[in-house]
Design an enzyme around this catalytic site. Structure first.
Site, PDB file in Angstrom:
ATOM      1  N   LYS A 159       1.035   4.175  -2.860  1.00 14.13           N
ATOM      2  CA  LYS A 159       0.679   5.572  -2.561  1.00 14.13           C
ATOM      3  C   LYS A 159       1.860   6.513  -2.789  1.00 14.13           C
ATOM      4  O   LYS A 159       1.675   7.662  -3.204  1.00 14.13           O
ATOM      5  CB  LYS A 159       0.145   5.675  -1.128  1.00 14.13           C
ATOM      6  N   TYR A 172       0.839  -1.211   0.000  1.00 10.74           N
ATOM      7  CA  TYR A 172       0.000   0.000   0.000  1.00 10.74           C
ATOM      8  C   TYR A 172       0.874   1.262   0.000  1.00 10.74           C
ATOM      9  O   TYR A 172       0.637   2.204  -0.769  1.00 10.74           O
ATOM     10  CB  TYR A 172      -0.900  -0.035   1.239  1.00 10.74           C
TER      11      TYR A 172
END
Ligand code: NAP
Length: 249
Positions: free
Chosen positions: A159, A155
Site C-alpha cells: 500500500k 500489505y
C-alpha cells in the site's frame, strides 16, 4: 452533474466491497463501468444491480495477480470500449502474519496482487489514455500504507508502494491531462475486515475520532470526486477516508 456522464471506467475488485460500491457510484453518474475481478458470478450480480438502477456496465473476468490475465483483460476491454478513461485500481488481498512467521509466498501474493497488478494494468491501459489527453487513475491504498501495522509488513509495503507509484506516475502523465491519485481508507466494514476479531476491531474503533467504522458508502464518493471534472487540478494526492484515525496531512 460532475462532468462524468458518458465516460468509460474500469474498476478492479468490483465483485464486492469497496470496488463494488465505487462501480455502483460511478455508474450512477452516467459512467459506463467495466467490472473486473475473478468471481464471475458476483460480477454478474453487480452488473445486474447497475442495470436495474438504469446504469451501464459489463463484466470482465480478470486476475490482477496474473500478467497474462491482465494483458488479455485489458485487450478485451479496449476492444469493447475503445478506451478506458477512469481506472480504479482497487483489487487487494491480505495475508497477515508477523514478519518472523511470514512465508515468502505470503509476501509475493500480496505484492503481486496489490502493487504489481495495479502497475501492470495501468501500463496496459495507459497508451490510449495518453492519446486521449484525459484520464483519471485512482489507486486504492490504505491507512496502513501510511502508518504501518503489526502483522502486515507485506500489505503495508504494497500500500505504501501504491502511494509512491501514484506520485511518480502523476508527474509522468500530468502534461497529458491525466491525474493520478490515491485513496487511503481506514477501517471499512467489508468482507476483507469481517475476518478481524473483536479485540482487533475494538482497538481500531478506539482510534477513530468520528466514533464509527467506515462503510463502502464512505469511500465511493471520494473516488467519484477524484474521477470528476472538478478534481482536474488535483494530482499526486493521497486522500484519507478514515474518520480521523490518522491525520497525516
Ligand atoms: P474485499 O471485500 O475483500 O474485496 C476485494 C476485491 O478484490 C474483491 O472484489 C476481489 O474479487 C478482488 N480481488 C482480490 N484479488 C484479486 C485478483 N487477484 N484479481 C482480481 N480481483 C481481485 O476488500 P475491500 O475491503 O473491499 O477492499 C478493497 C480495496 O480497499 C483493497 O485494495 C483493500 O486493500 C483496500 N482497503 C480496504 C480497507 C478496509 O478496511 N476494508 C481499508 C483500507 C484499504 P474476486 O475475489 O472476485 O477476484
Amino acid at each position: 452533474m460532475n462532468g462524468l456522464g458518458g465516460r468509460i471506467a474500469l474498476v478492479t475488485g468490483a465483485s464486492q466491497g469497496i470496488g463494488r460500491a465505487c462501480a455502483l457510484a460511478l455508474a450512477k453518474t452516467g459512467v459506463t463501468v467495466a467490472l473486473a475481478a475473478r468471481n464471475e458470478a458476483k460480477l454478474a450480480e453487480v452488473k445486474a444491480e447497475i442495470e436495474a438502477a438504469g446504469g451501464q456496465a459489463e463484466a470482465f473476468a480478470l486476475d490482477v495477480a496474473s500478467e497474462e490475465s491482465i494483458q488479455a483483460g485489458a485487450k478485451t476491454v479496449l476492444e469493447r470500449f475503445g478506451k478506458v478513461e477512469i481506472l480504479v485500481n482497487n483489487a487487494g488481498i491480505t495475508r497477515d502474519k508477523l514478519a518472523m512467521q511470514m512465508k515468502r509466498e505470503d509476501w509475493d501474493d500480496v505484492l503481486s496482487t496489490n502493487l504489481t497488478g495495479a502497475f501492470l494494468l495501468t501500463q496496459a491501459l495507459l497508451r490510449p489514455m495518453l492519446k486521449n489527453r484525459w484520464g483519471r487513475i485512482i489507486n486504492i491504498s490504505s491507512i496502513v500504507g501510511r502508518t504501518g501495522q503489526a502483522g502486515q509488513v507485506n500489505y503495508a509495503a504494497s500500500k505504501a508502494g501504491l502511494i509512491g507509484m501514484t506520485r511518480a506516475l502523476a508527474r509522468e502523465v500530468a502534461s497529458r491531462g491525466i491525474t493520478v491519485n490515491a485513496v487511503t481508507p481506514g477501517y471499512i466494514v467489508t468482507p476483507m475486515t469481517a475476518v478481524l476479531d473483536e479485540k482487533q476491531t475494538s482497538a481500531m474503533m478506539a482510534q477513530i475520532p468520528l466514533g464509527r467504522a467506515g462503510t463502502e458508502a464512505d469511500v465511493a464518493p471520494a473516488v467519484v470526486f477524484l474521477a470528476s471534472e472538478g478534481a482536474g487540478y488535483i494530482t499526486g494526492h493521497v486522500l484519507d477516508v478514515n474518520g480521523g484515525m490518522f491525520m497525516g496531512g
